[in-house]
Design a protein around this motif. Structure first.
Motif, PDB file in Angstrom:
ATOM      1  N   GLN A 157       0.849  -1.266   0.101  1.00  0.00           N
ATOM      2  CA  GLN A 157       0.016  -0.333   0.003  1.00  0.00           C
ATOM      3  C   GLN A 157       0.370   0.981   0.037  1.00  0.00           C
ATOM      4  N   VAL A 158       0.446   2.134  -0.456  1.00  0.00           N
ATOM      5  CA  VAL A 158       1.020   3.666  -0.348  1.00  0.00           C
ATOM      6  C   VAL A 158       0.184   4.605  -0.312  1.00  0.00           C
ATOM      7  N   GLN A 159       0.556   5.478   0.842  1.00  0.00           N
ATOM      8  CA  GLN A 159      -0.667   7.061   0.659  1.00  0.00           C
ATOM      9  C   GLN A 159      -0.256   8.166   0.039  1.00  0.00           C
ATOM     10  N   LEU A 160      -0.677   8.587  -0.094  1.00  0.00           N
ATOM     11  CA  LEU A 160      -0.364   9.964  -0.594  1.00  0.00           C
ATOM     12  C   LEU A 160      -0.660  10.858  -0.281  1.00  0.00           C
ATOM     13  N   VAL A 161      -0.505  11.979   0.275  1.00  0.00           N
ATOM     14  CA  VAL A 161      -1.031  13.375   0.092  1.00  0.00           C
ATOM     15  C   VAL A 161      -0.857  14.092  -0.087  1.00  0.00           C
ATOM     16  N   GLU A 162      -1.605  15.261  -0.619  1.00  0.00           N
ATOM     17  CA  GLU A 162      -1.602  16.446  -1.564  1.00  0.00           C
ATOM     18  C   GLU A 162      -1.780  17.828  -0.422  1.00  0.00           C
TER      19      GLU A 162
END
Length: 119
Positions: A1-6
């Protein structure tokens, strides 16, 4: 899993600049491409810019010469510097990461950040 926060989306006047950031966490070692897509109301999501793990950028024709994509040394944060913004750049901007490993590929997306360019 990869989490991305913009982060970094905002309201700006035409001709102005914004810098978007996207921080990746989780299984980032197998992320080979990160980038930005955007989706305007009533339109399909489109690629804005991407950068490979090796640092090779790719841009949509509509943003060439105005936008610059870059990443930090750890390859876990990607930035999109947007200059000379136009009203047609108004959209929700989504961070994207392509993960490849064990013979499979997965696409991960951030939650999106709104960019609004007023004329």
């Amino acid at each position: 899993q990869v989490q991305l926060v913009e982060s970094g989306g905002n309201l700006v006047q035409a001709g102005g600049s914004l810098r978007l950031s996207c921080a990746a966490s989780g299984s980032v070692l197998n992320v080979n491409v990160m980038g930005w897509y955007r989706q305007a109301p009533g339109k399909q999501r489109e690629l804005v810019a991407s950068i490979t793990y090796g640092g090779v950028p790719n841009y949509a024709d509509s943003v060439k010469g105005r936008f610059t994509i870059s990443s930090d040394n750890a390859k876990t944060t990607v930035y999109l510097q947007m200059n000379s913004l136009k009203p047609e750049d108004t959209a929700v901007y989504y961070c994207h990461a392509e993960w490849a490993g064990d013979g499979s590929r997965w696409n991960y997306w951030g939650q999106g950040t709104q960019v609004t360019v007023s004329s």
